[in-house]
Design an enzyme around this catalytic site. Structure first.
Site: not given
Length: 291
Positions: A111-113
């Site tokens: 998720l994301s980073w």
């Protein structure tokens, strides 16, 4: 939630595991029933957040699925490493962590980073990583960038340390349901999560400096599900579309929501992930946009 998903599930066990001299805080939920012999799903979190932030998604994934969550070194309850690390170095550490837990092969969701970490895990360990799920993530330095105002807010860990500030900036940086319910952003970041040291946050930022997955996306052979929200200020929708177009065995799922939609609308999105992971032929559907 269906009756199957509502039944009792295996309990998560949180413990500290030392790998290469760095002690990481890990949560493991063993697979049960039909999932006992399947590979576990490793969950890689966004920047600055501890493993508790993923609880809404964990609660909605199939109750039999084995799951592994961890705090990145320097974040949450994990030890701050003595020196900054590269994303490739972290991927090597995570692979060693999974091996120490007894998992030589696994699926990974980023998720994301954490999506950058998931991509690096996939390219470094083609025999270790079976399938990949990328949620609200980009390709690193070379990507369609967020607005400078959003990047400025993301450049410091203040939102992880100040609930009032988190609620104030949530509509600007997270979009989706945060635009009408900004307190949800603060709750996700501060409800039960542990931020760890400020230096740990900056180590995460530094790890991605100069990194990009663009040169190797076409080399990835794992079936990959790419998910992105149509109102994500941090990761403009062009990014997941580009990722899916470049990866040879990918599906694209665009959902109506923002950067944290996988957590705020987990009841609707977790089944998409379960279906992909359990599909005997996950490459047969090129894209599954929800527009």
């Amino acid at each position: 939630m269906t009756a199957e998903r509502a039944r009792p599930r295996a309990e998560d066990r949180v413990r500290n595991v030392t790998v290469r001299g760095v002690t990481g805080r890990v949560s493991v939920r063993p697979g049960v029933g039909s999932c006992t012999d399947q590979v576990p799903l490793l969950l890689c979190n966004g920047i600055g957040t501890s493993l508790e932030a993923l609880q809404p998604l964990v609660d909605e994934l199939h109750p039999d699925r084995g799951l592994v969550r961890f705090d990145v070194p320097g974040v949450g309850g994990s030890q701050l490493p003595p020196f900054p690390y590269t994303i490739a170095g972290l991927a090597s550490w995570v692979t060693a962590l999974m091996a120490k837990l007894g998992h030589r092969r696994f699926d990974v969701l980023g998720l994301s980073w954490g999506g950058g970490l998931a991509q690096q895990l996939a390219v470094q360990g083609p025999r270790r990583v079976r399938r990949v799920v990328l949620v609200a993530t980009g390709t690193g330095t070379l990507m369609v960038p967020a607005h400078p105002r959003v990047l400025r807010i993301m450049s410091t860990p203040q939102r992880h340390r100040d609930p009032a500030y988190a609620a104030k900036v949530a509509p600007q940086i997270y979009g989706g349901s945060m635009r009408t319910h900004p307190a949800r952003g603060a709750a996700l970041l501060h409800g039960a999560t542990r931020s760890g040291s400020k230096l740990g946050y900056y180590y995460q930022l530094a790890a991605m400096t100069g990194w990009t997955s663009l040169p190797f996306l076409r080399l990835l052979r794992q079936p990959t599900l790419v998910m992105g929200g149509d109102d994500d200020p941090i990761i403009p929708i062009a990014n997941p579309r580009m990722q899916a177009a470049l990866m040879p065995h990918s599906q694209l799922h665009i959902y109506h929501g923002g950067h944290l939609g996988i957590l705020t609308e987990a009841d609707a999105l977790a089944p998409v992930i379960d279906t992909f992971l359990d599909d005997e032929d996950p490459t047969r559907t090129r894209s599954t946009p929800d527009e």
